[in-house]
Motif scaffolding. Structure first.
Motif, PDB file in Angstrom:
ATOM      1  N   MET A   2      -7.322   6.221 -13.991  1.00  0.00           N
ATOM      2  CA  MET A   2      -6.199   5.917 -13.185  1.00  0.00           C
ATOM      3  C   MET A   2      -6.374   5.729 -11.703  1.00  0.00           C
ATOM      4  SD  MET A   2      -3.110   8.788 -12.867  1.00  0.00           S
ATOM      5  CE  MET A   2      -4.337  10.135 -12.050  1.00  0.00           C
ATOM      6  N   LEU A   3      -7.307   6.682 -11.082  1.00  0.00           N
ATOM      7  CA  LEU A   3      -7.684   6.474  -9.650  1.00  0.00           C
ATOM      8  C   LEU A   3      -8.251   5.076  -9.379  1.00  0.00           C
ATOM      9  CD1 LEU A   3      -8.219  10.341  -8.818  1.00  0.00           C
ATOM     10  CD2 LEU A   3      -6.378   8.799  -7.995  1.00  0.00           C
ATOM     11  N   ALA A   4      -9.086   4.806 -10.150  1.00  0.00           N
ATOM     12  CA  ALA A   4      -9.904   3.529 -10.037  1.00  0.00           C
ATOM     13  C   ALA A   4      -9.010   2.358  -9.978  1.00  0.00           C
ATOM     14  CB  ALA A   4     -10.831   3.288 -11.285  1.00  0.00           C
ATOM     15  N   VAL A   5      -7.892   2.313 -10.781  1.00  0.00           N
ATOM     16  CA  VAL A   5      -6.927   1.321 -10.862  1.00  0.00           C
ATOM     17  C   VAL A   5      -5.951   1.422  -9.658  1.00  0.00           C
ATOM     18  CG1 VAL A   5      -4.740   0.380 -12.048  1.00  0.00           C
ATOM     19  CG2 VAL A   5      -6.920   0.791 -13.347  1.00  0.00           C
ATOM     20  N   ALA A   6      -5.438   2.797  -8.943  1.00  0.00           N
ATOM     21  CA  ALA A   6      -4.770   2.690  -7.988  1.00  0.00           C
ATOM     22  C   ALA A   6      -5.318   2.378  -6.728  1.00  0.00           C
ATOM     23  CB  ALA A   6      -4.272   4.360  -8.176  1.00  0.00           C
ATOM     24  N   THR A   7      -6.565   2.778  -6.605  1.00  0.00           N
ATOM     25  CA  THR A   7      -7.330   2.012  -5.369  1.00  0.00           C
ATOM     26  C   THR A   7      -7.653   0.824  -5.481  1.00  0.00           C
ATOM     27  OG1 THR A   7      -9.339   2.776  -6.357  1.00  0.00           O
ATOM     28  CG2 THR A   7      -8.459   4.483  -4.873  1.00  0.00           C
ATOM     29  N   ALA A   8      -7.911   0.123  -6.550  1.00  0.00           N
ATOM     30  CA  ALA A   8      -7.958  -1.540  -6.567  1.00  0.00           C
ATOM     31  C   ALA A   8      -6.653  -1.937  -6.197  1.00  0.00           C
ATOM     32  CB  ALA A   8      -8.405  -1.739  -8.128  1.00  0.00           C
ATOM     33  N   LEU A   9      -5.522  -1.392  -6.538  1.00  0.00           N
ATOM     34  CA  LEU A   9      -4.327  -2.076  -6.080  1.00  0.00           C
ATOM     35  C   LEU A   9      -3.892  -1.962  -4.549  1.00  0.00           C
ATOM     36  CD1 LEU A   9      -1.932  -0.978  -8.808  1.00  0.00           C
ATOM     37  CD2 LEU A   9      -3.074  -3.075  -8.605  1.00  0.00           C
ATOM     38  N   LYS A  10      -4.734  -0.947  -3.852  1.00  0.00           N
ATOM     39  CA  LYS A  10      -4.688  -1.144  -2.279  1.00  0.00           C
ATOM     40  C   LYS A  10      -3.307  -0.953  -1.851  1.00  0.00           C
ATOM     41  CE  LYS A  10      -8.748  -4.358  -2.316  1.00  0.00           C
ATOM     42  NZ  LYS A  10      -9.133  -5.509  -1.608  1.00  0.00           N
ATOM     43  N   PRO A  11      -2.799   0.211  -2.282  1.00  0.00           N
ATOM     44  CA  PRO A  11      -1.427   0.665  -1.687  1.00  0.00           C
ATOM     45  C   PRO A  11      -1.774   1.115  -0.326  1.00  0.00           C
ATOM     46  CG  PRO A  11      -2.233   2.159  -3.156  1.00  0.00           C
ATOM     47  CD  PRO A  11      -2.998   1.309  -3.463  1.00  0.00           C
ATOM     48  N   ARG A  12      -0.615   1.179   0.611  1.00  0.00           N
ATOM     49  CA  ARG A  12      -0.690   1.589   1.879  1.00  0.00           C
ATOM     50  C   ARG A  12      -1.128   3.132   1.927  1.00  0.00           C
ATOM     51  NH1 ARG A  12       1.868   4.703   5.489  1.00  0.00           N
ATOM     52  NH2 ARG A  12       3.751   4.751   4.064  1.00  0.00           N
ATOM     53  N   ARG A  13      -0.477   3.771   0.738  1.00  0.00           N
ATOM     54  CA  ARG A  13      -0.497   5.323   0.846  1.00  0.00           C
ATOM     55  C   ARG A  13      -0.900   5.713  -0.726  1.00  0.00           C
ATOM     56  NH1 ARG A  13       3.732  10.049   1.560  1.00  0.00           N
ATOM     57  NH2 ARG A  13       2.519  11.665   2.600  1.00  0.00           N
ATOM     58  N   LEU A  14      -1.732   6.696  -0.892  1.00  0.00           N
ATOM     59  CA  LEU A  14      -2.367   6.975  -2.089  1.00  0.00           C
ATOM     60  C   LEU A  14      -2.324   8.567  -2.086  1.00  0.00           C
ATOM     61  CD1 LEU A  14      -3.381   6.412  -4.996  1.00  0.00           C
ATOM     62  CD2 LEU A  14      -5.671   6.634  -3.945  1.00  0.00           C
TER      63      LEU A  14
END
Length: 417
Positions: free
Chosen positions: A326-338
């Motif tokens: 999940m975190l690998a995908v979330a960081t790959a999407l490059k949101p401004r805030r995680l």
């Protein structure tokens, strides 16, 4: 006792829970006694692994007394329903045969088809030789008479960590309904044909758009910090969750994306996008959703194709948890805030999961705590946005990594909202 009664007795009291099992078979008291240091060391090293012992009826009382931390059961007879229920309820990670012991041929065939590794173990120098079929099918041979216990435990850990589960023979062929439906999602006219029931999201850009171009992504693992009170008023644009244990907790139960390999979680995911990690999971999704008229259409994305970090990292024999995926995908999407919570690395003082005092606070055998931690911290190092971590375990690990020269300083935890 009838075969049906024997079948029921073989699995009725095998608990079906979040603990995995190693099935150890023996024929002689001497074999179990010689293997006792190894069995006890396995139990100490694998906090999430239950040992199930089976042997002759005359030994069952002694086994229960000699190995109080293990579960003692009858082996399932060669009866199809009993075999399937035993393998399913026991949540097995491997089958270990001591000396000349071994499952009945039908049970052995079912275990191998279930994707379970067979381990042949010699208990002592004078032990009788292993059965020919056990030797032939063994994924690992252990000589407990000469191998140090710590080495034997480590080799077993590597073996049961590997993903031995093979696709069903029908799914290996290219012309089954499941395989054809899955192939159709990859492009061309087939994509249009099946899109109303099953739709693949191909890459990070397409997933980012499908999620509505989220500015803030909230990623929740299943640890106790996933119910941190500060999350209640947190503003976010997309919610990512893992598996399905949170569904009955009544807290943040409308995720935009769910990361899982569970057929049950896939079936009950509603309209959430499913994050999968393998073709085997894709086929499981097809069987769970596409041909079931009770279920709505499904959207899915392959995490290993969206995040290069997942495949670039050297996992050895282990594999990432769904939380790491999940975190690998979330960081790959490059949101401004995680914002990250619930990733407590099975080290939270409140236990493994919120409201769950029974599940051992330990990783499953397929996952390595050190690799998991290192991978997560490497993701954070490469992430350029604002990172907020709720949960002391992961936050302190990240601060320690940052103090050694890697990564950015975290904002105070109270700034999560």
């Amino acid at each position: 006792m009838s075969r049906i009664s024997q079948a029921f007795a073989a699995w009725r009291d095998v608990p079906s829970d979040r603990v995995f099992s190693l099935w150890v078979l023996g024929e002689r008291r001497e074999a179990f006694e010689a293997a006792a240091p190894f069995v006890e060391a396995v139990q100490a090293a694998q906090g999430r692994l239950r040992v199930i012992l089976t042997g002759p009826e005359a030994l069952r009382g002694w086994l229960a007394e000699r190995f109080p931390q293990a579960a003692v059961h009858r082996a399932p007879p060669s009866f199809g329903l009993a075999i399937r229920r035993f393998l399913s309820r026991a949540n097995l990670r491997g089958v270990l045969a001591l000396d000349n012991a071994g499952p009945e041929p039908a049970v052995l065939a079912a275990a191998l088809a279930h994707g379970l590794p067979l381990i042949a173990a010699r208990s002592s120098v004078l032990a009788p030789p292993a059965r020919n079929d056990v030797v032939r099918e063994a994924a690992l041979s252990l000589d407990l008479a000469v191998t140090p216990v710590s080495d034997a435990v480590a080799r077993l850990g590597v073996t049961i960590a590997r993903d031995h589960k093979l696709l069903r023979q029908s799914d290996r062929r290219h012309f089954t309904p499941s395989a054809l439906a899955l192939a159709a999602t990859r492009g061309g006219f087939g994509r249009t044909l099946v899109g109303w029931r099953l739709r693949r999201i191909d890459d990070a850009g397409a997933l980012f758009e499908e999620l509505g171009r989220p500015d803030t992504i909230l990623c929740l693992g299943n640890g106790p910090s996933s119910e941190d009170p500060r999350l209640k008023d947190l503003a976010y644009d997309a919610l990512f969750r893992v598996n399905r244990s949170w569904a009955t907790r009544g807290f943040l139960t409308r995720p935009d994306m769910i990361f899982t390999a569970s057929k049950t979680a896939m079936a009950e995911a509603g309209d959430a996008i499913l994050g999968l990690r393998s073709e085997a999971s894709e086929l499981r999704l097809v069987r769970a959703r596409t041909f079931d008229p009770r279920r709505g259409p499904a959207r899915f994305a392959r995490a290993d194709l969206i995040s290069a970090a997942l495949t670039a990292y050297d996992w050895g024999p282990f594999r990432p948890t769904n939380g790491a995926t999940m975190l690998a995908v979330a960081t790959a999407l490059k949101p401004r805030r995680l914002v990250v919570a619930g990733i407590d690395m099975f080290s939270h003082p409140a236990g493994a999961y919120p409201g769950d005092a029974a599940t051992p606070n330990a990783f499953a055998p397929a996952h390595d705590p050190e690799a998991e931690r290192d991978f997560l911290l490497s993701l954070f190092e490469a992430y350029d946005g604002e990172l907020v971590i709720l949960g002391d375990v992961l936050r302190e690990a990240w601060e320690a990594r940052r103090a050694r020269g890697g990564g950015k300083r975290l904002p105070p935890g109270d700034d999560a909202a």
